[in-house]
Design a protein around this motif. Structure first.
Motif, PDB file in Angstrom:
ATOM      1  N   ASP A   1       0.869  -1.165   0.000  1.00 46.88           N
ATOM      2  CA  ASP A   1       0.000   0.000   0.000  1.00 46.88           C
ATOM      3  C   ASP A   1       0.911   1.222   0.000  1.00 46.88           C
ATOM      4  N   LYS A   2       0.913   1.942  -1.085  1.00 41.96           N
ATOM      5  CA  LYS A   2       1.906   3.000  -1.293  1.00 41.96           C
ATOM      6  C   LYS A   2       1.877   4.114  -0.233  1.00 41.96           C
ATOM      7  N   ASP A   3       0.750   4.228   0.452  1.00 43.90           N
ATOM      8  CA  ASP A   3       0.672   5.281   1.471  1.00 43.90           C
ATOM      9  C   ASP A   3       1.386   4.889   2.752  1.00 43.90           C
ATOM     10  N   ARG A   4       1.815   3.621   2.841  1.00 40.21           N
ATOM     11  CA  ARG A   4       2.430   3.162   4.084  1.00 40.21           C
ATOM     12  C   ARG A   4       3.912   2.922   3.871  1.00 40.21           C
TER      13      ARG A   4
ATOM     14  N   SER B   1       4.415   8.942  11.529  1.00 38.83           N
ATOM     15  CA  SER B   1       4.644   7.584  11.006  1.00 38.83           C
ATOM     16  C   SER B   1       3.338   6.883  10.647  1.00 38.83           C
ATOM     17  N   ASP B   2       3.484   5.753   9.947  1.00 44.76           N
ATOM     18  CA  ASP B   2       2.307   4.965   9.548  1.00 44.76           C
ATOM     19  C   ASP B   2       2.106   3.767  10.461  1.00 44.76           C
ATOM     20  N   GLY B   3       3.050   3.504  11.340  1.00 46.38           N
ATOM     21  CA  GLY B   3       2.918   2.372  12.244  1.00 46.38           C
ATOM     22  C   GLY B   3       4.200   2.114  13.010  1.00 46.38           C
ATOM     23  N   VAL B   4       4.059   1.313  14.044  1.00 49.80           N
ATOM     24  CA  VAL B   4       5.176   1.034  14.954  1.00 49.80           C
ATOM     25  C   VAL B   4       5.625  -0.421  14.831  1.00 49.80           C
ATOM     26  N   VAL B   5       6.946  -0.610  14.770  1.00 54.70           N
ATOM     27  CA  VAL B   5       7.521  -1.938  14.978  1.00 54.70           C
ATOM     28  C   VAL B   5       8.075  -1.933  16.400  1.00 54.70           C
ATOM     29  N   PHE B   6       7.540  -2.813  17.215  1.00 55.36           N
ATOM     30  CA  PHE B   6       7.820  -2.779  18.647  1.00 55.36           C
ATOM     31  C   PHE B   6       8.819  -3.876  19.026  1.00 55.36           C
ATOM     32  N   ASN B   7       9.924  -3.471  19.635  1.00 56.54           N
ATOM     33  CA  ASN B   7      10.976  -4.427  20.031  1.00 56.54           C
ATOM     34  C   ASN B   7      10.818  -4.834  21.496  1.00 56.54           C
ATOM     35  N   VAL B   8      11.018  -6.099  21.746  1.00 58.27           N
ATOM     36  CA  VAL B   8      11.007  -6.604  23.121  1.00 58.27           C
ATOM     37  C   VAL B   8      12.298  -7.382  23.351  1.00 58.27           C
ATOM     38  N   ALA B   9      13.082  -6.944  24.334  1.00 54.88           N
ATOM     39  CA  ALA B   9      14.353  -7.624  24.600  1.00 54.88           C
ATOM     40  C   ALA B   9      14.120  -8.839  25.480  1.00 54.88           C
ATOM     41  N   SER B  10      14.394  -9.984  24.920  1.00 57.27           N
ATOM     42  CA  SER B  10      14.203 -11.242  25.618  1.00 57.27           C
ATOM     43  C   SER B  10      15.100 -11.337  26.855  1.00 57.27           C
TER      44      SER B  10
END
Ligand SMILES: Nc1ncnc2c1ncn2[C@@H]1O[C@H](COP(=O)(O)OP(=O)(O)O)[C@@H](O)[C@H]1O
Ligand SMILES: [Mg+2]
Length: 245
Positions: free
Chosen positions: A44-47, A180-189
């Protein structure tokens, strides 16, 4: 505990770019998996503008951002990583670029747009380092010049990765989410507490910030430890990414 786990495994060297398109070890395949999900999401080009987040500091946000950028670049996508972690700017480091003449200088009208954007030695990968220090982050992030800057990047790049400060440290995440268009959320194991992750995710949800995926960092396949929050390992994408509010 987590850094010990990482140091045992040579593939897990921090601060560095481990992605290699010709290598099929599990680290590369994990990054590929993240990259492929982002490519699909970006159909989706808008993202295209992705905010890289975590609950607290040191959860490998910058590491995820730069390796994802190199993977997207190797797939022929023109990508830029913008350093919006004004207090701990690190994006320039793995690319061996000096942190001079960057976003801060551009926003203060000291340098033109083109000078704030730097080509790296990786195919199709660019960065915008922080440059001069930025004192009032919320003022800067909500400025018209900042939103125009991101609009300009949207025109020039296939993907724009915003390396951000952690959610529980400072409220910049709210302002960055507007760009932004969205979040990538990191979780440290093995590192981040379950309640910290919950709190950060609740804050994102309360502010209607879209989480498009999650990355489980500091994962070690040699260990039986799998963390106590999510029961998955490596780089992982949520089912129904893009749907979650
Ligand atoms: N998978 C990993 N294993 C071991 N160390 C790591 C790993 N990923 C990152 N690191 C190290 O952890 C530290 C924090 O990583 P960084 O990406 O800078 O986190 P953040 O941007 O979330 O603060 C850095 O010193 C980095 O070198
Ligand atoms: Mg960082």
């Amino acid at each position: 505990m987590s850094s010990k786990l990482g140091k045992k495994n040579k593939l897990l060297r921090g601060d560095s770019i481990v992605y290699d398109v010709n290598n099929h070890n599990w680290v590369n395949e994990s990054i590929n998996r993240l990259k492929d999900n982002i490519l699909y999401w970006g159909l989706d080009k808008d993202r295209k503008v992705i905010q890289i987040e975590s609950s607290v500091s040191g959860e490998a946000k910058t590491t995820t951002a730069v390796n994802l950028a190199v993977a997207l670049g190797a797939s022929g996508k023109k990508v830029i990583v913008v350093d919006l972690d004004f207090r701990k700017p690190r994006v320039h480091r793995p690319f061996l670029i000096e942190n001079v003449g960057g976003l801060g200088d551009y926003l203060l009208d000291k340098i033109p747009f083109e000078k704030a954007i730097k080509k790296t030695s990786y195919d199709n990968v660019y960065i915008c380092n922080r440059g001069s220090s930025i004192q009032s982050s919320s003022f800067i992030l909500t400025s018209e010049k900042m939103s125009d800057f991101i609009k300009h990047l949207r025109e020039e790049f296939d993907f724009v990765l915003l390396d951000s400060p952690p959610v529980l440290m400072i409220s910049d995440y709210i302002h960055i989410a507007r760009l932004s268009d969205g979040v990538v959320f990191n979780v440290a194991s093995g590192k981040t507490k379950k309640n910290q992750v919950k709190e950060a995710i609740n804050l994102l949800k309360m502010n209607n910030i879209k989480i498009i995926g999650a990355v489980f960092t500091f994962y070690n396949p040699d260990s039986s430890y799998r963390g106590d929050y999510y029961g998955y390992g490596k780089y992982y994408y949520n089912k129904g990414y893009g749907d979650e509010k």
